[in-house]
Design a protein around this motif. Sequence first.
Motif, PDB file in Angstrom:
ATOM      1  N   ASN A   1       0.801  -1.595  -0.089  1.00 11.21           N
ATOM      2  CA  ASN A   1      -0.093   0.071   0.038  1.00 11.21           C
ATOM      3  C   ASN A   1       0.449   1.178  -0.091  1.00 11.21           C
ATOM      4  N   VAL A   2       0.817   2.391  -0.654  1.00 10.14           N
ATOM      5  CA  VAL A   2       1.387   3.350  -0.819  1.00 10.14           C
ATOM      6  C   VAL A   2       0.230   4.637  -0.457  1.00 10.14           C
ATOM      7  N   PHE A   3       1.250   5.044   0.423  1.00 10.37           N
ATOM      8  CA  PHE A   3       1.016   6.103   1.794  1.00 10.37           C
ATOM      9  C   PHE A   3       1.501   7.962   1.458  1.00 10.37           C
ATOM     10  N   GLU A   4       0.508   8.827   1.213  1.00  6.06           N
ATOM     11  CA  GLU A   4       1.466   9.822   1.783  1.00  6.06           C
ATOM     12  C   GLU A   4       2.070  10.117   2.840  1.00  6.06           C
ATOM     13  N   PRO A   5       3.924  11.096   2.355  1.00  7.32           N
ATOM     14  CA  PRO A   5       4.043  11.221   3.250  1.00  7.32           C
ATOM     15  C   PRO A   5       4.321  11.637   4.618  1.00  7.32           C
ATOM     16  N   ASN A   6       4.499  10.823   5.769  1.00  8.82           N
ATOM     17  CA  ASN A   6       4.184  11.567   6.952  1.00  8.82           C
ATOM     18  C   ASN A   6       2.851  11.169   7.172  1.00  8.82           C
ATOM     19  N   ALA A   7       1.542   9.836   6.571  1.00 10.17           N
ATOM     20  CA  ALA A   7       0.272   9.577   6.700  1.00 10.17           C
ATOM     21  C   ALA A   7       0.722   8.726   8.156  1.00 10.17           C
ATOM     22  N   PRO A   8      -0.726   9.677   9.194  1.00 12.41           N
ATOM     23  CA  PRO A   8      -0.566   8.563  10.625  1.00 12.41           C
ATOM     24  C   PRO A   8      -0.908   6.980  10.313  1.00 12.41           C
ATOM     25  N   ASP A   9      -0.619   6.491  11.317  1.00 12.67           N
ATOM     26  CA  ASP A   9      -0.761   4.719  11.716  1.00 12.67           C
ATOM     27  C   ASP A   9      -2.741   4.829  11.402  1.00 12.67           C
ATOM     28  N   GLY A  10      -3.508   4.427  10.581  1.00 15.90           N
ATOM     29  CA  GLY A  10      -4.713   4.010  10.636  1.00 15.90           C
ATOM     30  C   GLY A  10      -5.118   4.202   9.583  1.00 15.90           C
ATOM     31  N   ALA A  11      -3.907   6.151   8.687  1.00 14.05           N
ATOM     32  CA  ALA A  11      -5.063   6.933   7.949  1.00 14.05           C
ATOM     33  C   ALA A  11      -5.515   5.775   6.587  1.00 14.05           C
ATOM     34  N   SER A  12      -5.723   5.881   5.384  1.00 12.52           N
ATOM     35  CA  SER A  12      -6.323   5.400   4.777  1.00 12.52           C
ATOM     36  C   SER A  12      -5.307   5.826   3.212  1.00 12.52           C
TER      37      SER A  12
END
Length: 168
Positions: A78-89
């Motif tokens: 899964n790819v997340f935005e930089p600094n996305a918090p835990d639990g983010a979509s």
Amino acid sequence: MSAKGEIVKVSAVRFERRLPAPIERVWRFLTEAELLPAWYGNGTIEPRPGGAVRLMDGHIRGIVTRFQPPHALAYTWNVFEPNAPDGASSDYPESYLQLTLSSQGKDVALVLTHFPIPEAFEKQTAMGWHTYLDIVEAAARGEAPADRQTFMHKNAALYGVDLNNLAR
């Protein structure tokens, strides 16, 4: 609308490489993030099914689905935005990475498969995994791999990817 199922084909990236190293050494490069910081950045792969995957400072996150040392490793991607918090979509679809190893004399046959790949990301994904395997191969030969950007520039040309205009 029909109750009957349909066959759906998905796009995948698949590589086969023969690496000049014992299988145990290659396995360590695939599973111990500190051995390939040029690729993984700051990250960890918990060595068990259900273990957390966090690579590139949490930019990539997933769950280990197969852990069979030293032959098979698979996890969600899964790819997340930089600094996305835990639990983010994630704004991107979940995909799956499979790595298999088999001894071939003194070498190792490595097969990497990543799927599904959205069409807009196919060339970038191929470039990225080609870069990853170049780093793994250099490490398997006992060399200090060049930095990721060196390999990325070479592979961007190979796949026709404009590094200044990546799909987002």
